[in-house]
Design a protein around this motif. Structure first.
Motif, PDB file in Angstrom:
ATOM      1  N   UNK A   1       5.321  11.322  -7.062  1.00 19.61           N
ATOM      2  CA  UNK A   1       5.621  10.124  -7.838  1.00 19.61           C
ATOM      3  C   UNK A   1       5.174   8.867  -7.102  1.00 19.61           C
ATOM      4  N   UNK A   2       5.427   8.800  -5.810  1.00 22.04           N
ATOM      5  CA  UNK A   2       5.142   7.578  -5.073  1.00 22.04           C
ATOM      6  C   UNK A   2       3.695   7.475  -4.603  1.00 22.04           C
ATOM      7  N   UNK A   3       2.962   8.592  -4.627  1.00 17.88           N
ATOM      8  CA  UNK A   3       1.603   8.579  -4.078  1.00 17.88           C
ATOM      9  C   UNK A   3       0.691   7.542  -4.741  1.00 17.88           C
ATOM     10  N   UNK A   4       0.619   7.452  -6.076  1.00 16.87           N
ATOM     11  CA  UNK A   4      -0.282   6.442  -6.651  1.00 16.87           C
ATOM     12  C   UNK A   4       0.058   5.026  -6.201  1.00 16.87           C
ATOM     13  N   UNK A   5       1.335   4.718  -6.094  1.00 20.02           N
ATOM     14  CA  UNK A   5       1.743   3.377  -5.680  1.00 20.02           C
ATOM     15  C   UNK A   5       1.483   3.163  -4.193  1.00 20.02           C
ATOM     16  N   UNK A   6       1.770   4.191  -3.372  1.00 19.13           N
ATOM     17  CA  UNK A   6       1.569   4.047  -1.932  1.00 19.13           C
ATOM     18  C   UNK A   6       0.086   3.882  -1.591  1.00 19.13           C
ATOM     19  N   UNK A   7      -0.777   4.636  -2.273  1.00 18.86           N
ATOM     20  CA  UNK A   7      -2.211   4.518  -1.981  1.00 18.86           C
ATOM     21  C   UNK A   7      -2.771   3.198  -2.503  1.00 18.86           C
ATOM     22  N   UNK A   8      -2.202   2.683  -3.579  1.00 23.08           N
ATOM     23  CA  UNK A   8      -2.630   1.364  -4.044  1.00 23.08           C
ATOM     24  C   UNK A   8      -2.210   0.288  -3.045  1.00 23.08           C
ATOM     25  N   UNK A   9      -1.013   0.456  -2.470  1.00 19.82           N
ATOM     26  CA  UNK A   9      -0.598  -0.468  -1.416  1.00 19.82           C
ATOM     27  C   UNK A   9      -1.520  -0.346  -0.198  1.00 19.82           C
ATOM     28  N   UNK A  10      -1.931   0.905   0.113  1.00 23.35           N
ATOM     29  CA  UNK A  10      -2.846   1.103   1.227  1.00 23.35           C
ATOM     30  C   UNK A  10      -4.209   0.496   0.978  1.00 23.35           C
ATOM     31  N   UNK A  11      -4.647   0.486  -0.286  1.00 26.36           N
ATOM     32  CA  UNK A  11      -5.949  -0.113  -0.601  1.00 26.36           C
ATOM     33  C   UNK A  11      -5.955  -1.606  -0.268  1.00 26.36           C
ATOM     34  N   UNK A  12      -4.824  -2.255  -0.467  1.00 25.89           N
ATOM     35  CA  UNK A  12      -4.756  -3.689  -0.180  1.00 25.89           C
ATOM     36  C   UNK A  12      -4.996  -3.953   1.296  1.00 25.89           C
ATOM     37  N   UNK A  13      -4.361  -3.151   2.162  1.00 28.46           N
ATOM     38  CA  UNK A  13      -4.538  -3.358   3.601  1.00 28.46           C
ATOM     39  C   UNK A  13      -5.946  -2.985   4.046  1.00 28.46           C
ATOM     40  N   UNK A  14      -6.533  -1.939   3.459  1.00 26.97           N
ATOM     41  CA  UNK A  14      -7.891  -1.557   3.866  1.00 26.97           C
ATOM     42  C   UNK A  14      -8.920  -2.565   3.373  1.00 26.97           C
ATOM     43  N   UNK A  15      -8.669  -3.158   2.214  1.00 22.22           N
ATOM     44  CA  UNK A  15      -9.590  -4.179   1.721  1.00 22.22           C
ATOM     45  C   UNK A  15      -9.600  -5.386   2.649  1.00 22.22           C
ATOM     46  N   UNK A  16      -8.427  -5.784   3.134  1.00 18.24           N
ATOM     47  CA  UNK A  16      -8.372  -6.912   4.061  1.00 18.24           C
ATOM     48  C   UNK A  16      -9.070  -6.594   5.369  1.00 18.24           C
ATOM     49  N   UNK A  17      -9.080  -5.310   5.752  1.00 19.60           N
ATOM     50  CA  UNK A  17      -9.788  -4.902   6.966  1.00 19.60           C
ATOM     51  C   UNK A  17     -11.274  -4.660   6.730  1.00 19.60           C
ATOM     52  N   UNK A  18     -11.691  -4.673   5.491  1.00 18.53           N
ATOM     53  CA  UNK A  18     -13.099  -4.593   5.179  1.00 18.53           C
ATOM     54  C   UNK A  18     -13.651  -3.210   4.956  1.00 18.53           C
ATOM     55  N   UNK A  19     -12.807  -2.179   4.792  1.00 16.06           N
ATOM     56  CA  UNK A  19     -13.343  -0.829   4.591  1.00 16.06           C
ATOM     57  C   UNK A  19     -12.381  -0.028   3.728  1.00 16.06           C
ATOM     58  N   UNK A  20     -12.929   0.632   2.714  1.00 13.78           N
ATOM     59  CA  UNK A  20     -12.143   1.498   1.845  1.00 13.78           C
ATOM     60  C   UNK A  20     -12.869   2.828   1.722  1.00 13.78           C
ATOM     61  N   UNK A  21     -12.214   3.913   2.113  1.00 15.84           N
ATOM     62  CA  UNK A  21     -12.808   5.242   2.006  1.00 15.84           C
ATOM     63  C   UNK A  21     -12.433   5.811   0.637  1.00 15.84           C
ATOM     64  N   UNK A  22     -13.226   5.469  -0.369  1.00 13.23           N
ATOM     65  CA  UNK A  22     -12.903   5.856  -1.737  1.00 13.23           C
ATOM     66  C   UNK A  22     -12.976   7.372  -1.920  1.00 13.23           C
ATOM     67  N   UNK A  23     -13.885   8.029  -1.195  1.00 14.85           N
ATOM     68  CA  UNK A  23     -14.011   9.481  -1.349  1.00 14.85           C
ATOM     69  C   UNK A  23     -12.753  10.191  -0.873  1.00 14.85           C
TER      70      UNK A  23
END
Length: 475
Positions: free
Chosen positions: A250-272
């Motif tokens: 249940x929480x995975x989609x929300x947790x990974x979306x939260x993680x995307x925010x931090x990775x975007x600020x760091x300049x790298x997102x491993x979409x695969x």
């Protein structure tokens, strides 16, 4: 006992530890054989010997003792592995393991946990099933805070330090499924997705999903083999990993979306990698729903349906609160799709858990629990859909069932269906359509006359719009 201690002090640390281990085997083994029944306990003097000469916690500060070197500690672990492997009686193994690693609430517990983590990690590496089975019992009876520490040691050893060694841990499932069931409970308690650091590593997630996909019954192993009369200590792990795995899904989609925010600020997102994890969580969610169906069969066979809640309502309330906080945190991030996916999974799990008797919760309680969550069509249907309630005093609880919202359509072979189609068709009086095989008496050269036997039927009796639908969405 003082004489034994003075004799042990003259030995080197490894020899003294071996002597204490064999002393435990003789004393507890003979006590268990002479008086079968409750597990014999250790007197204080024996506990002091174990803590001083095996876990290196001296009770006498005036005595300076040499501590074990790293090589001696490794040799002690090998001695323990050999002892538990060669001990043929499981009851004696369990008693000795509990005597060694049962937490006493003192400063020696840190040393116990250090040795236990190394011993279980070694047992995984060399596949010592007796130690893994003893560790499974330890995980079942120990407070979850200590179980989480043991799980972290194994994850660090096999998922972080040497990632390619995850296959060694993965192969343990066929050797000791009891240990793997308890390990899943421990890692779901450790990684609760409350932060990016507490999100399951991809290697661990893939291993757990692989275990469950191969044999979903693994999740019910501890529950099925635990007597109902046995009372587990307060604060121990859940009797099944279902609640922890449901939290992951249940929480995975929300947790990974939260993680995307931090990775975007760091300049790298491993979409695969994110896409692979999303697929794994989807598989895991399906497996959890399947296990609920298996659980219903077991509860029915044991006459426990409606009498034993496998999912506690308090745990569900905690999960709903966690989801609500994550949703509030992600609202500015335009995470509408992720929020709806999380709520869809929550609604599916709640409905299946209630229908199979795993969750004993009324619709009114469910509405109260989920009142703070955003709008979701599926969740609203679960909370307030039409339900057939059993009559009062009708015996044990039976899962609520959704009735058919619309009546069944008549069979094409039924005369009612043929007559209804004829009456409702705007071309019923056309000469080319007038011959009916079911009425040979009708002339093909005259217009059809209404069938008076069916005149009470309105032309749209079975139209869905004519039915009253009691569902009202919650505002």
């Amino acid at each position: 006992m003082s004489d034994i201690r003075h004799a042990l002090l003259r030995r080197d640390p490894l020899s003294a530890a071996k002597e204490v281990l064999y002393h435990l085997d003789i004393s507890l083994g003979s006590a268990l054989q002479s008086a079968p029944g409750p597990t014999p306990g250790l007197d204080k003097s024996t506990v002091d010997l174990v803590e001083e000469f095996i876990f290196q916690v001296s009770k006498d500060r005036s005595v300076q003792r040499k501590r074990m070197s790293c090589v001696q500690e490794l040799q002690l672990l090998e001695i323990m592995c050999s002892y538990f492997q060669e001990q043929s009686k499981d009851a004696i193994r369990q008693v000795i393991f509990s005597a060694l690693f049962g937490l006493q609430g003192n400063k020696a517990d840190e040393s116990r946990m250090s040795v236990l983590g190394k011993l279980v990690s070694m047992a995984v590496a060399v596949c010592r099933v007796p130690i893994l089975d003893c560790a499974a019992t330890w995980l079942q009876r120990t407070h979850s805070a200590w179980c989480v520490r043991l799980a972290r040691v194994l994850v660090d050893d096999y998922c972080m330090l040497v990632p390619c060694s995850i296959s060694t841990l993965q192969n343990i499932c066929s050797a000791s499924p009891r240990f793997c069931c308890q390990l899943i409970s421990a890692v779901t308690a450790l990684y609760d997705l409350s932060s990016d650091e507490l999100t399951p590593p991809p290697a661990l997630l893939e291993m757990v999903v692989g275990w469950i996909t191969e044999d979903p019954r693994l999740l019910l192993l501890t529950f099925i083999n635990t007597p109902l009369t046995s009372s587990l200590p307060i604060g121990c792990l859940e009797v099944t990993p279902l609640m922890g795995l449901l939290r992951w899904c249940v929480k995975a989609p929300l947790a990974y979306q939260r993680g995307r925010k931090s990775t975007v600020t760091n300049g790298h997102v491993d979409t695969e990698k994110v896409g692979e994890c999303e697929e794994l969580y989807s598989k895991l969610h399906l497996s959890v729903l399947q296990v609920f169906l298996m659980l219903q069969v077991h509860l029915t066979e044991q006459n426990l349906l409606g009498r034993l809640a496998v999912l506690q309502a308090e745990s569900v309330a905690v999960l709903v609160e966690e989801v609500s906080r994550l949703v509030d945190e992600l609202n500015p991030l335009h995470a509408a799709n992720e929020i709806q996916l999380a709520l869809d999974r929550l609604a599916q799990a709640l409905q299946v858990a209630m229908a199979t008797g795993a969750l004993l919760c009324t619709r009114e309680d469910l509405r109260t629990l989920c009142s703070r969550l955003p709008h979701n069509n599926l969740l609203q249907l679960v909370m307030s859909g039409p339900v057939v309630q059993p009559p009062p005093h009708s015996g044990p609880f039976q899962p609520s069932l959704y009735p058919y919202i619309h009546p069944a359509r008549p069979s094409p072979l039924s005369p009612h269906a043929t007559h209804q189609a004829a009456l409702s068709s705007p071309h019923a009086a056309h000469p080319a359509l007038s011959p009916l095989p079911t009425h040979p008496a009708l002339s093909p050269h005259r217009s059809l006359t209404p069938h008076t036997a069916h005149s009470p039927l309105p032309p749209h009796t079975f139209h869905p719009a004519a039915m009253a639908f009691p569902y009202r969405p919650i505002r």
